[in-house]
Design an enzyme around this catalytic site. Structure first.
Site, PDB file in Angstrom:
ATOM      1  CB  VAL A 116      -0.905   0.019   1.262  1.00 27.33           C
ATOM      2  CG1 VAL A 116      -1.707   1.315   1.321  1.00 27.33           C
ATOM      3  CG2 VAL A 116      -1.825  -1.190   1.279  1.00 27.33           C
ATOM      4  N   GLY A 119       4.045   4.242   3.352  1.00 22.56           N
ATOM      5  CA  GLY A 119       3.754   2.989   2.663  1.00 22.56           C
ATOM      6  C   GLY A 119       3.795   1.838   3.648  1.00 22.56           C
ATOM      7  CE  LYS A 120       4.251  -1.164   8.565  1.00 25.02           C
ATOM      8  NZ  LYS A 120       5.043  -0.304   9.446  1.00 25.02           N
ATOM      9  N   GLY A 121       3.653  -2.858   3.523  1.00 24.95           N
ATOM     10  CA  GLY A 121       3.367  -4.023   2.694  1.00 24.95           C
ATOM     11  C   GLY A 121       3.247  -5.264   3.540  1.00 24.95           C
ATOM     12  CG  ASP A 151       6.029  -4.023  10.159  1.00 27.31           C
ATOM     13  OD1 ASP A 151       6.106  -2.867  10.583  1.00 27.31           O
ATOM     14  OD2 ASP A 151       5.075  -4.774  10.450  1.00 27.31           O
TER      15      ASP A 151
END
Ligand code: NAD
Length: 441
Positions: free
Chosen positions: A67, A112-114, A153
């Site tokens: 995202v 952002g992050k995934g 993460d």
């Protein structure tokens, strides 16, 4: 809070993130209504599915996504998590937190992050390597040093970042690709100080908050009693650093439970015990407590450093600390926030408190782009400067909002919180750039 209300509370992280945003918005009287939808929702979400050869000869298809919440202030920045329960909603909320976090500490990044839906505990190193390499290949040029920059993460680490770098580098030969990802091993462009940056940043932020006089009768950490929930990267290092800065660590916990000692725990001994036995529980000369008892422990500062939504409607009333430092992302629910506000318990919000990690990730990115290697002294000096400024600006904004409130502005709210103040600063920074860049064709 009665149990029925407590049970009805929505623990969805995106709902919490949205509520925080909406609440902050009520303090901004000059926002262009038309950009609100653009500010809260992700700019882009990429879904990929890919098959992987498993060690037993079978083939399994995995689902991953990334995202990009917002990138008007710079490339997207945020971790990639591997977890069986990871969802698009959760990742979207965390990506939004990254937009506000990078804005409040004034880094030239967006959010952002995934995630990849998988259970790392059941996967071999080879399977994790193949998943990572294929995921990065599928993401292609949607990630890059100037577009969107991943980091570690939950259940991804330095090794995962090394695989991400290597895969991207093979796809872009002849370029300096180190800045495509942060949190790398030192030997391939990682930064000194990154491993303890989140905890160290929260220490610097707390020290500055106390210096500003925000918590009555607590001007420094000297002799202050601290309880820490979670004894991983953020929690165990925070315990050590707060201890070294003069505080007394009276209780800590992990997923197996907690321990306490009014005389004070030695964080190094706790860590050694956890490394040997798999948990903080059982350290000699300590009393075992549950995680609920830890959150309600008689202390001055509570540092939630484990998971989201740990303090909620059903247990927030029991918190006795005078200050909560959110090392975890989203550890307080909407109702918990309101209860803390009503009880005059100060909350140093996550987007400030745990931003040290992304600050040093930014330093890593800068070093990579410039082919530089900073020493630890420089990293810590620059980190302190960033954290101090972010706290000063947040407290200053809070004072302004409070004056406005006292003169009758925003009658729908119960008065501003530090979270409101930090978010107002962040939202205004992002909104200003949206308008300045005139991004509409
Ligand atoms: P980690 O995996 O290293 O540690 C998590 C710790 O929490 C472990 O000790 C685990 O046993 C404990 N835990 C799990 N469930 C628990 C429960 N129910 N009660 C008590 N303890 C529990 O993770 P981390 O990197 O330290 O991250 C912790 C939090 O900090 C997360 O919310 C993360 O998003 C946030 N954070 C971390 C960083 C970073 O750089 N590590 C940066 C920003 C924010």
């Amino acid at each position: 809070m009665d149990m029925a209300t407590a049970k009805a509370e929505n623990l969805d992280l995106f709902v919490n993130a949205r509520h925080q945003f909406d609440r902050a918005l009520t303090w901004i009287d000059d926002i262009k209504v038309g950009i609100v939808d653009y500010l809260i929702n992700p700019k882009r979400t990429i879904h990929v599915r890919f098959p992987i050869h498993m060690d037993d000869g079978s083939i399994q298809t995995f689902h991953g996504f990334r995202v990009l919440h917002n990138r008007v202030r710079g490339p997207g920045k945020g971790g990639i998590r591997y977890h069986p329960d990871v969802t698009e909603a959760e990742v979207s909320a965390l990506a939004a937190f990254m937009t506000w976090k990078t804005a409040v500490v004034d880094l030239p990044f967006g959010g952002g992050k995934g995630g990849v839906v998988c259970n790392p505990k059941e996967l071999s190193r080879g399977e994790l390597r193949r998943i990572t390499r294929r995921f990065v290949t599928e993401l292609g040029d949607t990630i890059g040093p100037h577009t969107d920059i991943p980091a570690p993460d939950m259940y991804t680490d330095q090794q995962t970042m090394a695989w991400i770098y290597d895969t991207f580098d093979m796809m872009h030969p002849g370029e300096n690709n180190l800045a495509v990802v942060t949190g790398k091993p030192l030997e391939i462009g990682g930064s000194v100080g990154r491993n303890e940056a989140t905890a160290r940043g929260s220490l610097y932020a707390t020290q500055q908050l106390l210096k500003c006089g925000v918590v009555p009768d607590m001007p420094t950490l000297e002799g202050v009693r601290v309880a820490v929930q979670g004894y991983g990267n953020a929690g165990s290092i925070a315990a050590r650093l707060f201890h070294e800065a003069g505080a007394r660590i009276v209780a800590v916990s992990d997923s197996h439970g907690g321990i306490c000692s009014d005389g004070g725990l030695d964080p190094d001994k706790v860590l050694a015990h956890k490394n040997e036995e798999g948990s903080v529980v059982g350290l000699p000369d300590t009393t075992t407590i549950s995680n609920e008892e830890l959150l309600a422990y008689d202390c001055d500062i509570l540092i939630p450093a484990a998971l989201e939504c740990q303090i909620h409607a059903a247990n927030a009333d029991d918190v006795k600390a005078r200050l909560i430092v959110e090392d975890a992302n989203g550890p307080l629910t909407i109702m918990a926030d309101e209860i803390m506000h009503a009880k005059n318990i100060v909350v140093l919000p996550d987007i400030v408190a745990n931003s040290g990690g992304v600050v040093v990730s930014y330093f890593e990115w800068v070093q990579n782009l410039e082919n530089q290697q900073w020493d630890l002294e420089k990293v810590e000096k620059f980190l302190r400067k960033r954290m101090t400024r972010a706290v000063d600006e947040t407290v200053k904004r809070w004072t302004v909002l409070d004056e406005k409130y006292k003169s009758g502005f925003n009658g729908t709210q119960s008065g501003p919180t530090l979270r409101d103040a930090a978010l107002v600063t962040a939202i205004k920074r992002v909104a200003t750039v949206v308008l300045q860049r005139d991004i509409w064709p």
